[in-house]
Design a protein around this motif. Structure first.
Motif, short mmCIF file in Angstrom:
data_model
loop_
_atom_site.label_atom_id
_atom_site.label_comp_id
_atom_site.label_asym_id
_atom_site.label_seq_id
_atom_site.Cartn_x
_atom_site.Cartn_y
_atom_site.Cartn_z
N PHE A 1 19.38 -17.31 -20.74
CA PHE A 1 19.34 -17.05 -22.18
C PHE A 1 18.08 -16.27 -22.54
CE2 PHE A 1 21.37 -21.29 -21.55
CZ PHE A 1 22.68 -20.88 -21.74
N PRO A 2 18.04 -14.98 -22.21
CA PRO A 2 16.84 -14.18 -22.48
C PRO A 2 16.51 -14.14 -23.97
CG PRO A 2 18.71 -12.78 -21.89
CD PRO A 2 19.12 -14.19 -21.59
N GLN A 3 15.22 -14.25 -24.27
CA GLN A 3 14.69 -14.20 -25.64
C GLN A 3 15.23 -15.33 -26.51
OE1 GLN A 3 15.85 -10.18 -26.70
NE2 GLN A 3 13.96 -9.31 -25.88
N ILE A 4 15.62 -16.44 -25.88
CA ILE A 4 16.12 -17.57 -26.67
C ILE A 4 15.03 -18.06 -27.60
CG2 ILE A 4 15.51 -19.26 -24.87
CD1 ILE A 4 18.01 -20.85 -25.76
N GLY A 5 15.41 -18.33 -28.82
CA GLY A 5 14.48 -18.79 -29.84
C GLY A 5 15.17 -18.79 -31.19
N VAL A 6 14.37 -18.93 -32.24
CA VAL A 6 14.92 -18.94 -33.59
C VAL A 6 15.72 -17.66 -33.84
CG1 VAL A 6 14.32 -18.91 -36.04
CG2 VAL A 6 13.11 -20.44 -34.48
N ASP A 7 16.90 -17.82 -34.42
CA ASP A 7 17.86 -16.76 -34.76
C ASP A 7 18.78 -16.38 -33.60
OD1 ASP A 7 16.94 -16.65 -37.36
OD2 ASP A 7 15.54 -15.02 -36.95
N ALA A 8 18.54 -16.87 -32.39
CA ALA A 8 19.53 -16.71 -31.32
C ALA A 8 20.73 -17.60 -31.67
CB ALA A 8 18.94 -17.09 -29.98
N SER A 9 21.88 -17.34 -31.05
CA SER A 9 23.06 -18.10 -31.42
C SER A 9 24.01 -18.30 -30.25
CB SER A 9 23.81 -17.39 -32.56
OG SER A 9 24.31 -16.14 -32.13
N PHE A 10 24.92 -19.29 -30.42
CA PHE A 10 26.00 -19.58 -29.48
C PHE A 10 27.30 -19.69 -30.27
CE2 PHE A 10 22.09 -21.41 -27.83
CZ PHE A 10 22.07 -20.99 -26.51
N THR A 11 28.41 -19.75 -29.55
CA THR A 11 29.69 -20.01 -30.20
C THR A 11 30.20 -21.42 -29.91
OG1 THR A 11 30.88 -19.07 -28.30
CG2 THR A 11 30.37 -17.59 -30.14
N ALA A 12 29.64 -22.09 -28.90
CA ALA A 12 30.04 -23.46 -28.58
C ALA A 12 28.93 -24.15 -27.81
CB ALA A 12 31.34 -23.48 -27.77
N ALA A 13 28.85 -25.45 -27.98
CA ALA A 13 27.89 -26.27 -27.23
C ALA A 13 28.57 -27.56 -26.82
CB ALA A 13 26.65 -26.57 -28.08
N ALA A 14 28.43 -27.93 -25.54
CA ALA A 14 29.10 -29.12 -25.01
C ALA A 14 28.13 -29.97 -24.21
CB ALA A 14 30.29 -28.73 -24.13
N GLY A 15 28.49 -31.25 -24.06
CA GLY A 15 27.70 -32.17 -23.27
C GLY A 15 27.84 -33.58 -23.80
N PRO A 16 27.36 -34.59 -23.08
CA PRO A 16 27.39 -35.95 -23.60
C PRO A 16 26.53 -36.05 -24.86
CG PRO A 16 26.99 -35.93 -21.23
CD PRO A 16 26.89 -34.53 -21.68
N LEU A 17 26.95 -36.90 -25.78
CA LEU A 17 26.24 -37.06 -27.05
C LEU A 17 25.17 -38.15 -26.91
CD1 LEU A 17 26.11 -36.12 -30.01
CD2 LEU A 17 27.64 -38.01 -30.59
N ASN A 18 23.93 -37.72 -26.77
CA ASN A 18 22.81 -38.65 -26.70
C ASN A 18 22.46 -39.10 -28.12
OD1 ASN A 18 20.72 -40.16 -25.66
ND2 ASN A 18 19.31 -38.45 -25.45
N GLN A 19 21.73 -40.19 -28.22
CA GLN A 19 21.35 -40.71 -29.53
C GLN A 19 20.05 -41.48 -29.42
OE1 GLN A 19 20.82 -43.50 -32.53
NE2 GLN A 19 22.53 -44.34 -31.37
N SER A 20 19.15 -41.28 -30.38
CA SER A 20 17.89 -42.01 -30.41
C SER A 20 17.47 -42.21 -31.86
CB SER A 20 16.80 -41.25 -29.65
OG SER A 20 15.58 -41.95 -29.69
N VAL A 21 17.42 -43.47 -32.28
CA VAL A 21 17.02 -43.84 -33.64
C VAL A 21 17.79 -43.04 -34.68
CG1 VAL A 21 15.04 -44.44 -35.08
CG2 VAL A 21 14.72 -44.19 -32.63
N GLY A 22 19.09 -42.98 -34.52
CA GLY A 22 19.96 -42.34 -35.50
C GLY A 22 20.06 -40.84 -35.41
N VAL A 23 19.34 -40.20 -34.47
CA VAL A 23 19.44 -38.76 -34.28
C VAL A 23 20.41 -38.50 -33.13
CG1 VAL A 23 18.20 -36.64 -33.71
CG2 VAL A 23 17.08 -38.40 -35.10
N TYR A 24 21.52 -37.83 -33.43
CA TYR A 24 22.54 -37.54 -32.42
C TYR A 24 22.30 -36.15 -31.85
CZ TYR A 24 24.86 -41.74 -33.99
OH TYR A 24 25.14 -43.06 -34.28
N LYS A 25 22.29 -36.05 -30.52
CA LYS A 25 21.91 -34.81 -29.85
C LYS A 25 22.88 -34.51 -28.71
CE LYS A 25 17.83 -36.54 -28.89
NZ LYS A 25 16.42 -36.64 -28.45
#
Length: 526
Positions: free
Chosen positions: A307-331
């Motif tokens: 992901f060259p130059q990944i940072g703010v304003d970069a984008s994706f069309t989909a994101a997958a993976g197990p749903l982690n969670q810590s103190v109510g924040v789902y990631k």
């Protein structure tokens, strides 16, 4: 913890004497405790063992078991597709459990291939058969559905069979597993720690049996197998397709909770990076809804090759993976580059600090002896000498000691355009007296010495720029130390003769300098 061999033998003889044709199984130790752990930053640390105080309730006891439970706001309850050859000889593997005490395959305590754990017992993965006791010596195996929906309470021993590995932490201290039928409540985090079962040889799609106990850590429901076992069954390559879930579902803890630890996928066009979190995670946003992308399993923000130059304003069309969670924040925790689809770099590409070469940033002005209390409003001005915008996120600030334990760091995104200046402030906004805030703060280190010091700009591998040491100049309070505007490069700013003290006032007749703008040519007479 495995039973001693004499006890296993006596159990087997006892069963034979009673005429019971079922195979004896190894019970989980109901007195298993948890390894001690430290609670780190809830947004970055691996899930680990819980604190020793408090007894949270495991799961939502009002929810029903099984993969077809309906939850308001969810977009689908369709089970994940399971592929792979589950009818091979691997189903009768005699591989024994990976034990917490040895971390190696223990073939002396393994069951034979005729044991129910290798026969593809469908009742353990569907959630249809509900066992409320959590008794690992019972007829029915425990399921993740029962653990997640609260049927099996916290701190109860469990024996879960035939679940699939869907994600392994980078530190190899834990993994996500999931029931083959998928759906809500089908996933769990398994903690093994550093001294528990060795999961180094496991891969995505491996089928495993697990013994341990249930617990909650920072609101994450998990199986603590640090004193239990993780047993590969020999079945490999089982594909668990991600369940489609919306950003709206993940935004509400009530609708997100049933998907905790489940392999999911969100889509939007685009999913734009709007925030970098603690330098390793980031937030993807679409139409006002967002989700955090975790670095637990794979540090995508560091993968500049994929992901060259990944940072703010970069984008994706989909994101997958197990749903982690810590103190109510789902990631969402992607496992590999393929879990992040449709990548596009920012429309106006920016250089990250790790992309810089020596001289791309130039130290142009330093206020090391301001008039505020305790010099709490020190600042450093940097000039972008490159041809592209630079995001200062991650920039390291050191003084002449160049001590990694006493260095500052920019922890927020701060863009400086080519040919422009950016001011970096000492400490925080609390101590900042000027009407215009800096581009970013770098924290409480380093404190610059009034009697002589230096400033260095660094990334994780190189020194981007440095400046010569200033001496103990009398009557310099409130005057910034500035570079000749005709010498604005990383070579000339190494020469002390090209520096002097500011002669223009910028704040209340007490502070001289030109923060964020070109320096004046004239020098102050002190």
């Amino acid at each position: 913890m495995t039973l001693d061999r004499p006890l296993l033998l006596s159990l087997a003889l006892g069963v034979a004497a009673c005429g019971d044709n079922s195979t004896a199984t190894t019970a989980g130790d109901s007195t298993t405790g948890t390894a001690s752990g430290t609670t780190g930053d809830a947004t970055t640390n691996d899930p680990t063992t819980p604190p020793t105080t408090g007894t949270p309730t495991t799961g939502d006891t009002s929810s029903s078991a099984g993969p077809t439970s309906d939850t308001p706001g969810s977009t689908t309850d369709a089970p994940a597709t399971t592929t792979g050859d589950s009818s091979t000889d691997a189903l009768t593997s005699s591989t024994g459990p990976i034990t917490a005490s040895t971390g190696v395959i223990d073939e002396t305590t393994s069951s034979t291939g005729s044991d129910a754990s290798t026969s593809g017992d469908t009742t353990s993965s569907t959630g249809a058969d509900s066992s409320s006791t959590g008794d690992t010596m019972g007829v029915t195996d425990d399921t993740i559905y029962e653990i997640q929906n609260g049927t099996i309470k916290e701190k109860q021993p469990v024996d879960v069979k035939g679940v699939i590995v869907t994600g392994i932490s980078a530190t190899k201290t834990g993994m996500f597993v999931q029931e083959k039928d998928g759906g809500q409540y089908s996933g769990a985090w398994v903690y093994v720690g550093k001294m528990g079962p060795n999961i180094m040889a496991l891969a995505l799609g491996d089928e495993v049996d697990i013994t341990g106990s249930t617990l909650e850590f920072n609101d994450l429901t998990e199986i603590d197998a640090s004193l239990g076992t993780v047993t590969p069954t020999g079945v490999k390559g089982v594909k668990i397709d991600p369940a489609p879930v919306t950003l709206k579902t993940l935004a509400d803890p009530i609708t997100a909770e049933p998907w905790e630890a489940v392999h999911i996928r969100v889509t939007a066009a685009p999913l734009t990076i709007t925030q970098i979190i603690n330098l390793v995670e980031y937030k993807l946003t679409s139409a006002g809804e967002g989700v955090v992308i975790d670095d637990l399993l794979y540090a995508s923000l560091m993968d500049k090759l994929s992901f060259p130059q990944i940072g703010v304003d970069a984008s994706f069309t989909a994101a997958a993976g197990p749903l982690n969670q810590s103190v109510g924040v789902y990631k969402i925790a992607p496992r590999m580059p393929a879990d992040l689809e449709g990548y596009k770099p920012p429309p106006n590409p920016k250089l990250g600090v790790e992309d810089l070469k020596a001289g791309d940033l130039v130290i142009s002005e330093v206020m090391y002896n301001p008039t505020c209390n305790n010099d709490d409003c020190e600042w450093i001005e940097v000039y972008n000498a490159s041809a592209q915008p630079i995001d200062l996120l991650g920039l390291i600030i050191q003084d002449d000691a160049q001590d990694k334990n006493k260095q500052g760091k920019v922890t927020v995104s701060a863009i400086v355009d080519p040919g422009k200046f950016a001011v970096l402030g000492y400490k925080t906004m609390v101590s900042w007296p000027y009407p215009n805030p800096p581009a970013a703060f770098y924290g409480a280190n380093p404190a610059l010495g009034n009697g002589g010091d230096q400033v260095f700009l660094k990334n994780s591998t190189i020194t981007i720029d440095g400046m010569p040491a200033w001496g103990n100049q009398a009557n310099n309070q409130g005057h910034s130390f500035k570079l000749d505007p005709n010498k604005l490069n990383a070579v000339d700013n190494d020469v002390l003769a090209n520096w002097c003290y500011s002669s223009v006032i910028f704040y209340m007749n007490t502070e001289w300098g030109s923060p964020g703008a070109a320096n004046e040519l004239a020098c102050a007479v002190l």
